[in-house]
Motif scaffolding. Structure first.
Motif, PDB file in Angstrom:
ATOM      1  N   TRP A 229      28.689  49.724  52.361  1.00 27.88           N
ATOM      2  CA  TRP A 229      28.806  48.632  51.394  1.00 27.88           C
ATOM      3  C   TRP A 229      27.560  47.756  51.283  1.00 27.88           C
ATOM      4  O   TRP A 229      27.254  47.264  50.191  1.00 27.88           O
ATOM      5  N   PRO A 230      26.778  47.513  52.373  1.00 30.78           N
ATOM      6  CA  PRO A 230      25.616  46.622  52.222  1.00 30.78           C
ATOM      7  C   PRO A 230      24.513  47.167  51.322  1.00 30.78           C
ATOM      8  O   PRO A 230      23.542  46.462  51.044  1.00 30.78           O
ATOM      9  N   ASN A 408      29.163  35.946  40.605  1.00 28.71           N
ATOM     10  CA  ASN A 408      30.034  36.659  41.538  1.00 28.71           C
ATOM     11  C   ASN A 408      29.319  37.867  42.136  1.00 28.71           C
ATOM     12  O   ASN A 408      28.480  38.504  41.493  1.00 28.71           O
ATOM     13  N   ARG A 409      29.669  38.163  43.358  1.00 28.94           N
ATOM     14  CA  ARG A 409      29.044  39.235  44.116  1.00 28.94           C
ATOM     15  C   ARG A 409      29.232  40.596  43.446  1.00 28.94           C
ATOM     16  O   ARG A 409      30.224  40.855  42.771  1.00 28.94           O
ATOM     17  N   PHE A 410      28.264  41.472  43.658  1.00 31.99           N
ATOM     18  CA  PHE A 410      28.257  42.818  43.086  1.00 31.99           C
ATOM     19  C   PHE A 410      29.590  43.528  43.310  1.00 31.99           C
ATOM     20  O   PHE A 410      30.110  44.183  42.407  1.00 31.99           O
ATOM     21  N   TRP A 411      30.150  43.418  44.506  1.00 28.12           N
ATOM     22  CA  TRP A 411      31.348  44.176  44.873  1.00 28.12           C
ATOM     23  C   TRP A 411      32.557  43.826  44.010  1.00 28.12           C
ATOM     24  O   TRP A 411      33.415  44.667  43.755  1.00 28.12           O
ATOM     25  N   GLU A 412      32.620  42.581  43.548  1.00 25.35           N
ATOM     26  CA  GLU A 412      33.756  42.143  42.740  1.00 25.35           C
ATOM     27  C   GLU A 412      33.521  42.312  41.243  1.00 25.35           C
ATOM     28  O   GLU A 412      34.390  41.981  40.436  1.00 25.35           O
ATOM     29  N   GLN A 413      32.360  42.808  40.861  1.00 27.05           N
ATOM     30  CA  GLN A 413      31.992  42.899  39.454  1.00 27.05           C
ATOM     31  C   GLN A 413      32.146  44.324  38.930  1.00 27.05           C
ATOM     32  O   GLN A 413      31.639  45.266  39.532  1.00 27.05           O
ATOM     33  N   LEU A 418      33.919  52.166  39.542  1.00 24.41           N
ATOM     34  CA  LEU A 418      32.486  52.173  39.232  1.00 24.41           C
ATOM     35  C   LEU A 418      31.691  51.538  40.361  1.00 24.41           C
ATOM     36  O   LEU A 418      30.641  52.053  40.767  1.00 24.41           O
ATOM     37  N   VAL A 419      32.167  50.423  40.874  1.00 24.88           N
ATOM     38  CA  VAL A 419      31.468  49.749  41.960  1.00 24.88           C
ATOM     39  C   VAL A 419      31.361  50.659  43.173  1.00 24.88           C
ATOM     40  O   VAL A 419      30.305  50.773  43.801  1.00 24.88           O
ATOM     41  N   VAL A 423      27.687  51.886  44.581  1.00 26.21           N
ATOM     42  CA  VAL A 423      27.240  51.571  45.940  1.00 26.21           C
ATOM     43  C   VAL A 423      26.703  52.820  46.621  1.00 26.21           C
ATOM     44  O   VAL A 423      25.679  52.778  47.319  1.00 26.21           O
ATOM     45  N   ASP A 424      27.361  53.948  46.410  1.00 23.14           N
ATOM     46  CA  ASP A 424      26.855  55.207  46.970  1.00 23.14           C
ATOM     47  C   ASP A 424      25.486  55.556  46.386  1.00 23.14           C
ATOM     48  O   ASP A 424      24.593  56.022  47.094  1.00 23.14           O
TER      49      ASP A 424
END
Length: 460
Positions: A229-230, A408-413, A418-419, A423-424
């Motif tokens: 995730w990071p 808002n943070r990338f993860w919640e967008q 798709l997120v 991330v991968d």
């Protein structure tokens, strides 16, 4: 987000992480050999039994709690004490106690929640995510409209009104903010003074600090794909400082990853690799936090929830622990900062529905928020509550005083699927920083399909 999607603090030796994490493809185990039909049957039966057991455990509140109590199901053991503290405080202001319950099966948490909403065995309340993940849940029709509670809290000055969009679906509010974590750069003031540096206030000063630290034998920056995730952190931080409007548009499907501005962000990130400014990509956040405190790493970008990990490693605010908001790369751009916040959600079919709604009316009360945020040791969405520690206090003062745009943070967008895939893709880029255009083309191909599916669903 650790294998989880939860955005808030973890245990002292484990950073916050979104759930559903997968190891980047370069680190995955070899494929499992084909399974025989008989073995498939056995495995399917076992998996069904496990899922059923987890669902039963997660919905243990389906029979209801004693009068004066309401359960809140979450995915993080680190939030049990803060929720219990908030529950005790709520008892004094609303004669109601919130009781935390945890589903430790992190991979199944979201699946269990969505499955239970379709039945009569659903938890009373949930700790969930903001942004598109909350919208995805709201589309099921299984969670309560909390717009009246939100408006009441705004009128009382109990919540920052600018957070509303992160908890809204079709102009209605479906969750109340629990924590308010800012994404900042942690550093060691003692190390900075030793190298004649101070917290940078401009992008050029930030680059100069990285250069000086590198020449002095200190690795300037922490970067990592550990835990998967990071991998979005650096793309998020650079893009939101170079062009926050484009970041917001891209995350909401109004712009494209193949745009020159997205490529510029990845090229900037690749230049940091060229200068050897990063730690190894397998260094996790707890190790980076300790290395920063020992003067081996200069700066660690992360949510303010990392403060508990830093404190556990010996960090003392104002001494060897400080934090700053990364300056804007474009001085003409609207100043911005990334945030993240979990959502308190009430379900429609929970057995204690009346008391759950009562709890939402008191959740943002200053006494409840203080008990929760001070135990959690993170930022608070109620501006009337003093910060849990001086580092967070100074950051909150800057964000509110300078009226920074909360992104808002990338993860919640964006659509959750798709997120996950993007991330991968970013993890792959961190392992091969020369692949900017190829990475962006792949990401846009995924985005085209994901947004098409999301928008089709919106029509129903």
């Amino acid at each position: 987000m650790s294998g989880r999607r939860h955005p808030g603090p973890r245990t002292p030796d484990e950073p916050s992480a979104p759930s559903g994490q997968r190891v980047p493809s370069a680190h995955r185990s070899p494929a499992v050999p084909p399974v025989s039909p008989d073995r498939r049957t056995v495995l399917l039966t076992a998996a069904t039994a496990v899922t059923t057991g987890v669902l039963a455990a997660a919905c243990g509140t389906a029979e209801g709690r004693p009068p004066g109590e309401v359960a809140v199901l979450g995915d993080s053991p680190a939030w049990e004490k803060p929720m219990a503290a908030a529950g005790a405080a709520m008892r004094t202001v609303a004669a109601l106690r919130m009781v935390p319950e945890v589903n430790p099966s992190l991979e199944s948490f979201e699946q269990v929640v969505k499955s239970s909403l379709r039945t009569s065995r659903t938890p009373d309340m949930l700790k969930y995510w903001s942004g598109y993940r909350l919208r995805d849940l709201a589309r099921t029709g299984g969670i309560e409209d909390l717009t009246r509670q939100w408006d009441r809290a705004v009128a009382k000055g109990w919540v920052d009104a600018s957070l509303r969009e992160a908890f809204t679906y079709r102009r209605r509010v479906y969750g109340l903010p629990m924590n308010l974590a800012y994404w900042v750069f942690f550093y060691n003031p003692q190390v900075f003074r030793e190298h004649r540096l101070k917290a940078p206030e401009t992008w050029d000063a930030f680059l100069a600090a990285c250069t000086r630290l590198k020449k002095s034998g200190v690795t300037p920056l922490h970067g990592t794909a550990d835990g998967r995730w990071p991998s979005f952190i650096w793309f998020q931080e650079i893009l939101s400082r170079q062009d926050p409007v484009f970041y917001d548009d891209l995350m909401n499907g109004r712009e494209r990853y193949t745009d020159a501005r997205a490529e510029r962000a990845l090229r900037t990130l690749a230049s940091f690799f060229d200068k050897d400014w990063f730690t190894p990509m397998d260094m996790n956040h707890p190790d980076a936090a300790a290395a920063m405190l020992h003067g081996e790493v200069g700066m660690v970008p992360c949510g303010t929830w990392l403060g508990s990990t830093l404190a556990g490693a010996g960090g003392e605010p104002g001494k060897n622990l400080g934090a700053f908001v990364l300056p804007m790369a474009d001085p003409k751009a609207r100043p911005a900062v990334i945030f993240e916040s979990s959502a308190l959600v009430a379900t429609v079919k929970g057995p204690d529905r009346t008391e759950a709604l009562q709890a939402t009316r008191s959740w943002l009360h200053p006494a409840v928020m203080k008990a929760f945020s001070h135990t959690l040791q993170d930022g608070c969405p109620n501006p009337r509550v003093a910060a849990a520690n001086p580092v967070i206090g100074s950051l909150a003062a800057k964000v509110r005083g300078d009226k920074l745009w909360l992104l808002n943070r990338f993860w919640e967008q964006g659509p959750p699927e798709l997120v996950e895939a993007t991330v991968d893709d970013l993890a792959g880029f961190l392992l091969n920083p020369s692949s900017a255009r190829e990475t962006l083309r792949t990401m846009q191909g995924r985005a085209d399909e994901a947004w098409r599916v999301w928008r089709e669903a919106e029509k129903t």
